[in-house]
Design a protein around this motif. Structure first.
Motif, PDB file in Angstrom:
ATOM      1  N   ASP A  79     -10.684  -1.974   1.759  1.00 48.56           N
ATOM      2  CA  ASP A  79     -10.677  -2.266   0.388  1.00 48.56           C
ATOM      3  C   ASP A  79     -10.538  -1.148  -0.368  1.00 48.56           C
ATOM      4  OD1 ASP A  79     -11.178  -4.262  -1.934  1.00 48.56           O
ATOM      5  OD2 ASP A  79     -13.150  -3.118  -2.030  1.00 48.56           O
ATOM      6  N   ARG A  80     -11.381   0.015  -0.041  1.00 48.15           N
ATOM      7  CA  ARG A  80     -11.500   1.142  -0.759  1.00 48.15           C
ATOM      8  C   ARG A  80      -9.919   1.964  -0.869  1.00 48.15           C
ATOM      9  NH1 ARG A  80     -15.669   3.102   1.650  1.00 48.15           N
ATOM     10  NH2 ARG A  80     -14.594   4.039   3.278  1.00 48.15           N
ATOM     11  N   ALA A  81      -9.111   1.650   0.431  1.00 42.22           N
ATOM     12  CA  ALA A  81      -7.781   2.170   0.225  1.00 42.22           C
ATOM     13  C   ALA A  81      -6.829   1.496  -0.563  1.00 42.22           C
ATOM     14  CB  ALA A  81      -7.412   2.301   1.753  1.00 42.22           C
ATOM     15  N   ASP A 132      -9.695  -6.931  -4.841  1.00 41.67           N
ATOM     16  CA  ASP A 132     -10.259  -7.653  -5.987  1.00 41.67           C
ATOM     17  C   ASP A 132     -11.194  -8.823  -5.475  1.00 41.67           C
ATOM     18  OD1 ASP A 132     -10.548  -8.480  -8.493  1.00 41.67           O
ATOM     19  OD2 ASP A 132      -8.795  -9.523  -8.844  1.00 41.67           O
ATOM     20  N   GLU A 181      -4.818  -9.763   0.328  1.00 38.90           N
ATOM     21  CA  GLU A 181      -6.049 -10.256  -0.229  1.00 38.90           C
ATOM     22  C   GLU A 181      -6.112 -11.642   0.341  1.00 38.90           C
ATOM     23  OE1 GLU A 181      -6.618 -12.182  -3.624  1.00 38.90           O
ATOM     24  OE2 GLU A 181      -4.509 -13.113  -3.575  1.00 38.90           O
ATOM     25  N   GLU A 189       0.893  -1.347  -0.009  1.00 36.87           N
ATOM     26  CA  GLU A 189       0.126  -0.042  -0.097  1.00 36.87           C
ATOM     27  C   GLU A 189       0.967   1.345   0.185  1.00 36.87           C
ATOM     28  OE1 GLU A 189      -3.809   2.251   2.458  1.00 36.87           O
ATOM     29  OE2 GLU A 189      -2.679   0.192   3.394  1.00 36.87           O
ATOM     30  N   PRO A 212      -7.740  -1.767  -2.947  1.00 35.31           N
ATOM     31  CA  PRO A 212      -8.450  -2.957  -3.434  1.00 35.31           C
ATOM     32  C   PRO A 212      -8.007  -4.324  -3.237  1.00 35.31           C
ATOM     33  CG  PRO A 212      -8.871  -0.732  -4.641  1.00 35.31           C
ATOM     34  CD  PRO A 212      -7.499  -0.487  -3.898  1.00 35.31           C
ATOM     35  N   GLU A 238     -14.592  -2.694   4.246  1.00 37.61           N
ATOM     36  CA  GLU A 238     -14.813  -1.771   3.301  1.00 37.61           C
ATOM     37  C   GLU A 238     -14.222  -0.599   3.119  1.00 37.61           C
ATOM     38  OE1 GLU A 238     -19.016   0.519   1.708  1.00 37.61           O
ATOM     39  OE2 GLU A 238     -18.861   0.082   3.887  1.00 37.61           O
ATOM     40  N   GLU A 239     -13.600  -0.306   4.160  1.00 39.43           N
ATOM     41  CA  GLU A 239     -12.749   0.914   4.287  1.00 39.43           C
ATOM     42  C   GLU A 239     -11.375   0.576   3.726  1.00 39.43           C
ATOM     43  OE1 GLU A 239     -12.556   2.660   8.341  1.00 39.43           O
ATOM     44  OE2 GLU A 239     -14.403   3.544   8.244  1.00 39.43           O
ATOM     45  N   TRP A 261     -17.814  -2.989   8.020  1.00 40.51           N
ATOM     46  CA  TRP A 261     -17.288  -1.400   7.633  1.00 40.51           C
ATOM     47  C   TRP A 261     -15.814  -1.723   7.486  1.00 40.51           C
ATOM     48  CZ3 TRP A 261     -13.986   0.602  11.115  1.00 40.51           C
ATOM     49  CH2 TRP A 261     -13.919  -0.129  12.307  1.00 40.51           C
TER      50      TRP A 261
END
Length: 405
Positions: A191-193, A197, A169, A32, A195, A188-189, A185
């Motif tokens: 994965d947005r930062a 897949d 992943e 990241e 991703p 989701e946070e 949540w």
């Protein structure tokens, strides 16, 4: 402990001992946050560094005092989250080596898979999920990623351990693709930062880590259940495939003490399941025409798992363990006491943040849902004994069932 099937370099997809469908650290999708020099320090691969970062983390060390099955064991021989994770890693490496996969990635995934568990096992997860009901709930798989990507932060340049994409992943898709319904949540946070897949299958290394988890706890929890007196051998032998193996062991080792035969039974069960997974996985890979790691992720089903017959047997064993160990009346009572303890702690910290340690109080967000989630982060990181110490400090001694952690 395990007798692995031979690693045949002529198997489909194999090249010089490494399968072409194995995850390749040299082809990693990266991390990241960028690191000076690509993060290279010495001869280690990206996945070796992942494993080492997990092993050296505080969160990993805390697992030695987090419950696996028994919340308040009276002896030192019961498994904890840490010893369970080490056993999963051993099983995972055996399978990975036989399939020509990357052993370091497999081991790293096995070691980290339970790092997001709250104190008191699944009872702790239930407690925090209820405490956060109005703020998105709590999911230990998603919290594993939150710990590794945000909370465990030993570096000066970024939050988290900054693990490889393949590592993260694999943890995110712990049980396969995550393609339907709302996400937890935390997942989701994250994965947005960065991703993950989520709609595709993870690497074969991640799939092997998941089945290694099942093999380890299915069989080692038998040993702990016997030690605790929640089950006895006669109950186990009512399961036909276990009875068959027991008779074979008695025949091989006549006049051997029963405790040794019981341990041989567990070893035999593990070896039976491991060899089945190796053979079944090789067959699925060949049937699906899998040649590359990309093919693995585009497959329409899991490529690593039990054969149909062993899968049915494993499910029967799980049902037996739920009925007789995990949902034993004594376990259910202790679990409810643990839930009550953690919910009281969360309510106390949420209503009076001055009770939090200085560093946690200083980082407390100004508004919800961040405040409640921050308190849950603090509690989820507790060991069983630290949670009991904090409860005792605030409310007095806990019930006797929780006093021996």
């Amino acid at each position: 402990m395990l007798e692995a099937a031979p690693n045949d370099a002529t198997d489909v997809g194999m090249t010089a001992g490494r399968a072409r469908y194995a995850a390749d650290p040299a082809q990693s999708r990266g991390r990241e946050f960028g690191e000076p020099g690509g993060g290279v320090r010495g001869p280690r691969s990206a996945f070796q560094r992942d494993r080492d970062r997990v092993i050296h983390s505080i969160a990993f060390r805390r697992m030695k005092h987090k419950a696996q099955v028994f919340v308040a064991p009276y002896g030192d021989h019961y498994r904890t989250r840490l010893t369970h994770s080490l056993e999963v890693a051993q099983v995972g490496r055996v399978i990975a080596r036989s399939l020509g996969l990357d052993e370091d990635l497999t081991e790293a995934l096995c070691l980290a898979h339970d790092i997001g568990h709250a104190p008191f096992g699944h009872a702790g997860e239930d407690a925090l999920d209820a405490a956060l009901a109005a703020h998105g709930g709590f999911d230990h798989n998603a919290h594993t990623l939150r710990v590794l990507m945000r909370l465990e932060s030993p570096y000066c340049t970024h939050d988290g351990l900054n693990l490889s994409w393949e590592m993260l992943e694999g943890l995110a898709k712990h049980n396969g693709p995550v393609a339907e319904g709302p996400l937890p949540w935390a997942l989701e946070e994250l994965d947005r930062a960065f991703p993950f897949d989520l709609a595709r299958w993870p690497s074969l290394e991640a799939q092997v880590a998941a089945v290694a988890d099942d093999i380890a706890y299915d069989n080692h929890d038998i040993e702990d259940g016997l030690r605790a007196g929640f089950i006895d051998l006669d109950q186990l032998l009512a399961i036909d495939f276990i009875a068959d193996q027991w008779r074979a062991i008695e025949s091989r080792f006549p006049r051997t003490p029963r405790d040794r035969l019981q341990r041989e039974l567990v070893r035999g069960q593990i070896g039976w399941m491991v060899n089945d997974v190796i053979a079944e996985t090789k067959g699925r890979i060949a049937d699906a025409g899998i040649e590359t790691a990309h093919d693995v992720r585009r497959a329409d089903r899991a490529l690593s798992g039990f054969s149909r017959g062993v899968q049915l047997a494993e499910r029967r064993l799980k049902r037996f363990m739920y009925d007789n160990v995990y949902y034993h009346p004594a376990q259910k009572r202790t679990a409810q006491l643990a839930v009550d303890l953690l919910q009281r702690l969360h309510a106390a910290y949420a209503s009076d943040p001055a009770l939090l340690p200085d560093d946690w109080r200083a980082a407390l967000p100004d508004a919800e849902p961040g405040r409640a989630r921050h308190v849950a982060d603090f509690i989820a990181g507790m060991t069983d004994r630290y949670a009991i110490q904090q409860y005792t400090r605030l409310f007095g001694p806990p019930p006797e069932e929780l006093s021996n952690v």
